[in-house]
Design a protein around this motif. Sequence first.
Motif, short mmCIF file in Angstrom:
data_model
loop_
_atom_site.label_atom_id
_atom_site.label_comp_id
_atom_site.label_asym_id
_atom_site.label_seq_id
_atom_site.Cartn_x
_atom_site.Cartn_y
_atom_site.Cartn_z
N GLU A 183 0.83 -1.20 0.00
CA GLU A 183 0.00 0.00 0.00
C GLU A 183 0.87 1.25 0.00
N ALA A 184 1.93 1.23 0.79
CA ALA A 184 2.82 2.39 0.85
C ALA A 184 3.53 2.64 -0.48
N LEU A 185 3.76 1.57 -1.22
CA LEU A 185 4.42 1.69 -2.52
C LEU A 185 3.44 1.99 -3.65
N GLY A 186 2.16 2.04 -3.30
CA GLY A 186 1.16 2.30 -4.32
C GLY A 186 0.98 1.15 -5.28
N VAL A 187 1.19 -0.06 -4.78
CA VAL A 187 1.07 -1.25 -5.62
C VAL A 187 -0.23 -1.98 -5.30
N GLU A 188 -0.97 -2.31 -6.34
CA GLU A 188 -2.21 -3.06 -6.18
C GLU A 188 -1.94 -4.55 -6.34
N LEU A 189 -2.48 -5.33 -5.42
CA LEU A 189 -2.30 -6.78 -5.47
C LEU A 189 -3.56 -7.42 -6.04
N LEU A 190 -3.38 -8.19 -7.10
CA LEU A 190 -4.50 -8.90 -7.72
C LEU A 190 -4.21 -10.40 -7.73
N LEU A 191 -5.20 -11.18 -7.31
CA LEU A 191 -5.09 -12.64 -7.37
C LEU A 191 -5.85 -13.12 -8.60
N THR A 192 -5.19 -13.92 -9.42
CA THR A 192 -5.81 -14.43 -10.64
C THR A 192 -5.95 -15.94 -10.57
N ASP A 193 -6.76 -16.48 -11.47
CA ASP A 193 -7.00 -17.92 -11.49
C ASP A 193 -6.05 -18.64 -12.44
N ASP A 194 -5.04 -17.94 -12.90
CA ASP A 194 -4.09 -18.51 -13.85
C ASP A 194 -3.12 -19.43 -13.11
N GLN A 195 -3.25 -20.74 -13.32
CA GLN A 195 -2.42 -21.69 -12.59
C GLN A 195 -0.97 -21.68 -13.07
N LYS A 196 -0.71 -21.13 -14.26
CA LYS A 196 0.65 -21.05 -14.77
C LYS A 196 1.40 -19.85 -14.22
N LEU A 197 0.68 -18.91 -13.65
CA LEU A 197 1.29 -17.69 -13.13
C LEU A 197 1.73 -17.88 -11.69
N ILE A 198 2.94 -17.48 -11.37
CA ILE A 198 3.40 -17.47 -9.99
C ILE A 198 3.44 -16.03 -9.48
N ARG A 199 4.14 -15.19 -10.21
CA ARG A 199 4.22 -13.77 -9.85
C ARG A 199 4.50 -12.96 -11.10
N HIS A 200 3.75 -11.86 -11.28
CA HIS A 200 4.00 -10.96 -12.40
C HIS A 200 3.75 -9.53 -11.94
N PHE A 201 4.75 -8.67 -12.14
CA PHE A 201 4.62 -7.27 -11.74
C PHE A 201 4.64 -6.38 -12.96
N ALA A 204 4.46 -0.31 -14.91
CA ALA A 204 3.75 0.86 -15.42
C ALA A 204 2.42 1.05 -14.68
N LYS A 205 1.69 -0.04 -14.49
CA LYS A 205 0.39 0.03 -13.83
C LYS A 205 0.49 -0.16 -12.32
N ARG A 206 1.68 -0.50 -11.84
CA ARG A 206 1.90 -0.76 -10.41
C ARG A 206 0.94 -1.84 -9.91
N VAL A 207 0.90 -2.93 -10.65
CA VAL A 207 0.01 -4.04 -10.30
C VAL A 207 0.85 -5.31 -10.14
N LEU A 208 0.66 -5.98 -9.02
CA LEU A 208 1.32 -7.26 -8.76
C LEU A 208 0.27 -8.35 -8.86
N GLN A 222 6.00 -14.60 -2.34
CA GLN A 222 6.15 -13.90 -3.61
C GLN A 222 5.91 -12.40 -3.46
N THR A 223 4.99 -12.04 -2.57
CA THR A 223 4.76 -10.62 -2.30
C THR A 223 5.99 -9.97 -1.70
N LEU A 224 6.59 -10.64 -0.73
CA LEU A 224 7.78 -10.10 -0.08
C LEU A 224 8.97 -10.07 -1.04
N LEU A 225 9.04 -11.04 -1.94
CA LEU A 225 10.10 -11.04 -2.94
C LEU A 225 9.99 -9.79 -3.82
#
Length: 313
Positions: A183-201, A204-208, A222-225
């Motif tokens: 929140e302090a970094l202005g990053v939005e966290l989104l959980l997706t149903d994509d089983q192939k995805l582990i982490r993608h940042f 430009a959009k500040r979306v994790l 993965q968030t802390l990483l």
Amino acid sequence: MATQKLYAGAKLRETRTRLGLTQKAFAERLGVSLPYLNQMENNHRPVSSAVILALVQEFGFDVSELAVGDGERMVSDLREALADPVFKDGVPPVVDLRLIASNAPALARAFLTLHRSYLQASERLASLDEALGQSDVRPGASPWDEVRDFFHYCDNYIDAVDRAAERFAADRTADQSSKAALEALGVELLLTDDQKLIRHFDPAKRVLRLSSRTAASTQRFQTLLQIALLTQNDLIGATLDLARFQSDAARDIAKIGLANYFAGAAMMPYGRFLDAARETRHDLERLARHFGASLEQVCHRLSTLQRPGAKGV
């Protein structure tokens, strides 16, 4: 002429495992005592003709699978492979090779396969050197080897990164720290149903984006990483400068490794984790529950408890 004794412990264990039988049940079907079966499976006793007959009658066993010739061929192959100059200590005694061939045939086959692959790779390298006219060239350490050696020589403990992670997580759980930091970094966290995805940042959009199908401990890690990559660049960069890696590839790999280190250390801060490990007598499951981590994460964290004056295991 003395009759050759047949030792087939590995084949007996393999057969019993395939049938899903306990040693006790298998011994009863073969008409032998449990200790006798145990001795045969460990090649302390030869397989008797009565046992071979029981194998055939009870399980339709193919006696050709007990042929001695296969074992002798394996011993011969092992002797030939171990005569390679790469093994400086020479060929072990035949009796040792026979024990390996009979007690651990799968390991012996894996070793022979590895040696054949080594020979093939050496031939390809020699051909390449000849084609390039560089017969004296020897490959240097790979980037992975450089990074592995770096962590090894640090005893798997990076003090500056570890203490930074401990300060980051002070008086809060790793989950609370990660959410507040995002929140302090202005990053939005989104959980997706994509089983192939582990982490993608998306910078430009500040979306994790993280996969909702992974365990909570994985999502937290993965968030802390990602937080480490966003907030600890100077510290990680300085650590990489001190390491003096020979290639950019090694530096890039080590950067991810240090970010992973930070994530694990933030999830399980050194002081609190060390106290909990001692209190629980290194009970992995209790530690995992206490810190909201996986067993694998806990095991790895235990291996990093090498702080001078406060070592763990």
